[in-house]
Design a protein around this motif. Sequence first.
Motif, PDB file in Angstrom:
ATOM      1  N   ARG A 235     -47.999 -31.772 -47.409  1.00  0.00           N
ATOM      2  CA  ARG A 235     -48.168 -33.082 -46.760  1.00  0.00           C
ATOM      3  C   ARG A 235     -48.824 -33.037 -45.372  1.00  0.00           C
ATOM      4  NH1 ARG A 235     -43.740 -36.209 -48.700  1.00  0.00           N
ATOM      5  NH2 ARG A 235     -42.636 -35.276 -50.329  1.00  0.00           N
ATOM      6  N   ASN A 236     -49.333 -34.154 -45.184  1.00  0.00           N
ATOM      7  CA  ASN A 236     -50.075 -34.316 -43.824  1.00  0.00           C
ATOM      8  C   ASN A 236     -49.197 -34.771 -42.643  1.00  0.00           C
ATOM      9  OD1 ASN A 236     -49.567 -37.454 -44.013  1.00  0.00           O
ATOM     10  ND2 ASN A 236     -51.385 -37.615 -44.993  1.00  0.00           N
ATOM     11  N   MET A 237     -49.666 -35.082 -41.581  1.00  0.00           N
ATOM     12  CA  MET A 237     -48.943 -35.309 -40.266  1.00  0.00           C
ATOM     13  C   MET A 237     -48.379 -36.544 -40.386  1.00  0.00           C
ATOM     14  SD  MET A 237     -48.720 -32.663 -38.226  1.00  0.00           S
ATOM     15  CE  MET A 237     -48.411 -33.148 -36.588  1.00  0.00           C
ATOM     16  N   PHE A 238     -48.489 -37.490 -41.188  1.00  0.00           N
ATOM     17  CA  PHE A 238     -47.853 -38.748 -41.686  1.00  0.00           C
ATOM     18  C   PHE A 238     -46.750 -38.674 -42.525  1.00  0.00           C
ATOM     19  CE2 PHE A 238     -51.588 -41.619 -40.223  1.00  0.00           C
ATOM     20  CZ  PHE A 238     -51.453 -41.574 -39.055  1.00  0.00           C
ATOM     21  N   GLY A 239     -46.653 -37.361 -43.084  1.00  0.00           N
ATOM     22  CA  GLY A 239     -45.265 -37.181 -43.822  1.00  0.00           C
ATOM     23  C   GLY A 239     -45.670 -37.724 -45.350  1.00  0.00           C
ATOM     24  N   PHE A 240     -46.840 -38.028 -45.765  1.00  0.00           N
ATOM     25  CA  PHE A 240     -47.247 -38.120 -47.129  1.00  0.00           C
ATOM     26  C   PHE A 240     -47.963 -37.011 -47.700  1.00  0.00           C
ATOM     27  CE2 PHE A 240     -46.150 -42.208 -45.775  1.00  0.00           C
ATOM     28  CZ  PHE A 240     -46.002 -42.992 -46.764  1.00  0.00           C
ATOM     29  N   ILE A 303     -50.787 -46.543 -47.712  1.00  0.00           N
ATOM     30  CA  ILE A 303     -51.171 -45.109 -48.463  1.00  0.00           C
ATOM     31  C   ILE A 303     -51.313 -45.402 -49.967  1.00  0.00           C
ATOM     32  CG2 ILE A 303     -50.633 -42.730 -49.008  1.00  0.00           C
ATOM     33  CD1 ILE A 303     -51.326 -43.297 -46.131  1.00  0.00           C
ATOM     34  N   GLY A 304     -50.477 -46.375 -50.348  1.00  0.00           N
ATOM     35  CA  GLY A 304     -50.473 -46.461 -51.974  1.00  0.00           C
ATOM     36  C   GLY A 304     -49.540 -45.665 -52.638  1.00  0.00           C
ATOM     37  N   ARG A 305     -48.648 -44.887 -52.033  1.00  0.00           N
ATOM     38  CA  ARG A 305     -47.806 -43.797 -52.801  1.00  0.00           C
ATOM     39  C   ARG A 305     -46.386 -43.954 -51.869  1.00  0.00           C
ATOM     40  NH1 ARG A 305     -49.912 -39.968 -56.196  1.00  0.00           N
ATOM     41  NH2 ARG A 305     -52.119 -39.942 -56.476  1.00  0.00           N
ATOM     42  N   ASP A 306     -45.237 -43.557 -52.595  1.00  0.00           N
ATOM     43  CA  ASP A 306     -44.141 -43.681 -52.161  1.00  0.00           C
ATOM     44  C   ASP A 306     -43.957 -42.337 -51.308  1.00  0.00           C
ATOM     45  OD1 ASP A 306     -42.240 -41.488 -53.311  1.00  0.00           O
ATOM     46  OD2 ASP A 306     -42.948 -42.600 -55.130  1.00  0.00           O
ATOM     47  N   LYS A 307     -43.428 -42.346 -50.273  1.00  0.00           N
ATOM     48  CA  LYS A 307     -43.056 -41.180 -49.265  1.00  0.00           C
ATOM     49  C   LYS A 307     -42.255 -40.205 -49.748  1.00  0.00           C
ATOM     50  CE  LYS A 307     -43.247 -40.569 -44.300  1.00  0.00           C
ATOM     51  NZ  LYS A 307     -43.081 -41.045 -42.845  1.00  0.00           N
ATOM     52  N   GLY A 308     -41.487 -40.255 -50.712  1.00  0.00           N
ATOM     53  CA  GLY A 308     -40.682 -39.202 -51.189  1.00  0.00           C
ATOM     54  C   GLY A 308     -41.234 -38.402 -52.179  1.00  0.00           C
ATOM     55  N   GLU A 309     -41.370 -39.160 -53.269  1.00  0.00           N
ATOM     56  CA  GLU A 309     -41.851 -38.017 -54.414  1.00  0.00           C
ATOM     57  C   GLU A 309     -43.606 -38.088 -54.472  1.00  0.00           C
ATOM     58  OE1 GLU A 309     -42.384 -36.222 -58.062  1.00  0.00           O
ATOM     59  OE2 GLU A 309     -40.716 -36.547 -56.751  1.00  0.00           O
ATOM     60  N   GLY A 310     -44.201 -38.851 -53.766  1.00  0.00           N
ATOM     61  CA  GLY A 310     -45.559 -38.945 -53.708  1.00  0.00           C
ATOM     62  C   GLY A 310     -46.063 -39.846 -54.871  1.00  0.00           C
ATOM     63  N   ALA A 311     -45.363 -40.640 -55.622  1.00  0.00           N
ATOM     64  CA  ALA A 311     -45.931 -41.241 -57.020  1.00  0.00           C
ATOM     65  C   ALA A 311     -46.725 -42.329 -56.394  1.00  0.00           C
ATOM     66  CB  ALA A 311     -44.653 -41.908 -57.651  1.00  0.00           C
TER      67      ALA A 311
END
Length: 431
Positions: A235-240, A303-311
Motif C-alpha cells: 500500500r502507498n501513503m494514501f492507504g491504497f 483511484i478506481g479501486r476500493d480501499k479495503g480489498e483493492g478490487a
Amino acid sequence: MTEQPTSPLSRRRLLGVGAGAAVAGAVAGVGGAYAATHASADPATAGGGADQASSDDMVPFRGEHQSGIITPAQDRMHFVALDVVTQDRAALAAMLKAWTRAAERMTAGAEAAPGGVVGGGPYRAPEDTGEAYDLDASDLTITIGYGPSLFDDRFGLADRKPDALRDLPGFVGDDLDPARSGGDLCIQACANDPQVAVHAVRNLVRMGFGVVSVRWSQLGFGRTSSTTRNQVTPRNMFGFKDGTNNLKAEDGDALAEHVWVQPADVPGGSAWMAGGSYLVARRIRMHIEIWDRTPLQEQQDIIGRDKGEGAPLGQKGEFDTLDFATKGADGKPAIPVDAHVALAHESRLNGIRILRRGYNFTDGSDGVGHLDAGLFFIGFMRDAHQQFVPMQRALAAKDGLNEYIEHTGSAVFACPPGLGAEDYWGQALFS
C-alpha cells in the motif's frame, strides 16, 4: 554441489574477528564466501529474477540483467544521483571498475574492501565505514545508471549515447526542484535492512571522492509495487494497494517487450545498452493531510479501486479484470473515466506497460505542520519517451489525483545490462 550454509553470513563472520590477513584474503575478490553460497546459481537467471538464489539472503550480482530491476522488491531503498566533478576520463573509468568490485563484495555480505573496518592500521581511514559490520547481505542489490548529461563533451562519450537517453519533457502540474532532479550517475541500493542499503551507497560515494559528488538522494521504505507473483500487493501513503497490475519477473515475454532494451533499439555505438533498461525516477509529494479529510467514496472514485480489498470498482477481488463498461447504481461508469487506474491502464495507452518499483518516503515536515511525504516513483522500461511520457501526459492532463499530489523531482537514467564473470561497470563505455 557445494553445501549451502544454514544461517546468514554477516560481514563479521566473513572476515572473522581478529582473524587477520588470512581470512581477509579469502574474500579479496568476494571469492570464497560468494562462490560457496552461489555455486548452484544459474548465470542466465542471476539478474535477480524469480529463480534467484535465496540462500543466505544474497542476490547474485552478475547475470544477464542487473539485479534490482526484476528482483523481488525489497523493503528498503537508498537512491542517490551524482554529478561527476572531474574531467579525467581515466579516473571516472577507474572509479566505476572499483565500484564494481565493492558492489559485488557488499551484495555477497562482505565489507566494501578486503581491509574492512580495521585494514590499514590506526593511522589510516578504514576501508569500510563499518555500520553494516555485523549484518548479513539482506538481499542487497546495487543497480547503476547513467544520466543523459554524462554523454556531453567531457569524456568523449557522445557517440555512445542511445537516442532514447534524453531528459524528460515538462508535464502539466510539475513543480520540479532542480536540486532534486537529474544527475550524471545514479545508484539504487535496495535491501531488507535499511542500514545495509545506506551502507552500500555511503561506501560507494566515499570511494568516489574527488570523482563524483552527491547531487541528491532519497531514502524509501515500504515498497509500493510487487515484482514477483509471490509477493502481496503493498500500500502507498494514501492507504491504497499500489501496483496490482504491475509487470512481474515471471512475465518473460512482456518484460522483453516493455522493459529490456533490444539490440534493434540501440544500433552502432549505443549497442552496449542492449539488455539494459531505462529508469525513470519521480519524487511525488502527497498532500496526505488533505487526503485524510476526503470522504472514502471520493478517494475510491479518484483511484478506481476500493480501499479495503483493492478490487476495481464494480468488482469483488483485487485481481479481477478492470471493466470500464460496468455501471454503478447511478448508471454512470463504476470506474470514473478520470480515475487513476483508468488513465494509466494499457487499454487506454495503446498497450503501454512499465515495471514499477517505487517506495514510500517521509522526509520530516515542511515547516508549516504538514508531513513531507509521498511516493518515490521508480519505473523501468524499454524507452522512457515511448512509454512513460505518454502515460504521464495522460495522467497530468486528467487524473483526479492531481489535486492531492505534486511532482517535485525527476530524472532518467540508462541502466546497462548485467555483467559477465570478468566484466565491470563502464567497461563497454570506456574501452
